[in-house]
Scaffold this motif. Sequence first.
Motif, short mmCIF file in Angstrom:
data_model
loop_
_atom_site.label_atom_id
_atom_site.label_comp_id
_atom_site.label_asym_id
_atom_site.label_seq_id
_atom_site.Cartn_x
_atom_site.Cartn_y
_atom_site.Cartn_z
N ASN A 20 0.86 -1.17 0.00
CA ASN A 20 0.00 0.00 0.00
C ASN A 20 0.90 1.22 0.00
OD1 ASN A 20 -2.63 -1.09 0.01
ND2 ASN A 20 -2.47 -1.57 2.19
N ALA B 110 1.10 5.69 -0.78
CA ALA B 110 0.27 6.89 -0.84
C ALA B 110 1.13 8.12 -0.73
CB ALA B 110 -0.77 6.87 0.28
N GLN C 250 -4.84 9.97 -3.11
CA GLN C 250 -5.23 8.60 -3.39
C GLN C 250 -4.24 7.61 -2.78
OE1 GLN C 250 -5.75 8.16 -7.64
NE2 GLN C 250 -7.91 8.74 -7.51
N HIS D 251 -2.89 3.67 -3.21
CA HIS D 251 -2.83 2.61 -4.21
C HIS D 251 -2.25 1.33 -3.61
CE1 HIS D 251 -3.54 5.70 -7.25
NE2 HIS D 251 -2.54 6.39 -6.71
N ILE E 113 -0.97 -1.28 -10.52
CA ILE E 113 -1.95 -0.88 -9.51
C ILE E 113 -3.08 -1.89 -9.48
CG2 ILE E 113 -3.59 0.89 -8.80
CD1 ILE E 113 -1.79 2.96 -10.06
N SER F 288 -5.57 -1.95 -6.85
CA SER F 288 -6.77 -1.25 -6.40
C SER F 288 -6.37 0.13 -5.88
CB SER F 288 -7.50 -2.04 -5.30
OG SER F 288 -6.67 -2.18 -4.16
N SER F 289 -7.36 1.02 -5.78
CA SER F 289 -7.10 2.38 -5.30
C SER F 289 -8.23 2.82 -4.39
CB SER F 289 -6.97 3.36 -6.47
OG SER F 289 -5.89 3.03 -7.30
N GLN F 290 -7.91 3.69 -3.46
CA GLN F 290 -8.90 4.34 -2.61
C GLN F 290 -8.64 5.83 -2.61
OE1 GLN F 290 -8.67 2.34 1.21
NE2 GLN F 290 -10.31 0.97 0.66
N THR F 291 -9.71 6.61 -2.66
CA THR F 291 -9.60 8.06 -2.72
C THR F 291 -10.05 8.68 -1.41
OG1 THR F 291 -10.04 8.05 -5.10
CG2 THR F 291 -10.33 10.14 -3.95
N ARG G 45 -13.65 -0.99 -1.88
CA ARG G 45 -12.99 0.12 -2.57
C ARG G 45 -13.65 1.45 -2.18
NH1 ARG G 45 -12.10 0.58 -9.13
NH2 ARG G 45 -10.95 2.54 -9.11
#
Length: 274
Positions: A37, A39, A55, A57, A67, A69-72, A110
């Motif tokens: 992970n 960021a 974000q 990643h 990548i 998955s991603s979270q914002t 997500r």
Amino acid sequence: GLRVHTRGGMVMSDKQDLLSGMLCGELIGTSGSMFANVAGMSFSSKADSSRRPHQLHCVDLQRDLKIVSSQTIVGGDDLCITDMASDQMRSNLVVGVSDGTVRVLDGGRRNAEVAKLKGFPRSGGVSKVAVAENLICATGHTSLGSSSPSSLPCPFPSSHVMIYDIRCLGRGGIPHIFAGSRGGPRFLNFLPDGFGIHSGKLLVGSGQTFGGFELISPLSNAVNGSIFFQPELSAGEAMTTVAIYEGDLVIGTSCGRVLEYALGSFENVGYSQR
């Protein structure tokens, strides 16, 4: 490839230069594959050169940093993730954000934000976060008001360590005044099991020049129960990174040295010269 940056964070870039400028990250090993992970970075593609430091990643280290998955982080494109820690008990990810909040993200969904904890002013931001069982701890910066509307406030290290109980987040955080040498708490590490009465206690380190440590009981604000420790720093030298590895406390300094102490006794067991 990957390299370790001597000023406190790994710098990551892939073959296509799509990822760069990492502020924080941690490795995750699952089913023989290695993931991380990461960021606080800029991310761009050939078609879109926008920067997205808000974000987080998950990248596959064995597949050219692809990548997965991603979270914002919700709140605006001007936000930046400054630190992160995994909550293994609940499969959550705790991140510190530049707007002074601590966010709890659901690792299985997500863009799912479980909680948003207020801790420090927006003009200051969060420096470090740490997680152990039901506790979340954070250090950060505060700021003095500016003398004129056109000037920006000046951030400085907060004197408090914020402690949250994840079972009752509605009551907010519990501030603990850092009483270690030189003030300015920054580094956070929970002591693992195996250290007797010190197991589960929180080791807080100053980010200031010639700063020291305070070992505290997280839910007690009594200074008389704390243990203080001063690492062997030279004049003008400060700690830039702190980690616990195989029962030892390992410290990186602004002079390029690595100090190593035995946890519990805090005896010097090794150091490297610049």
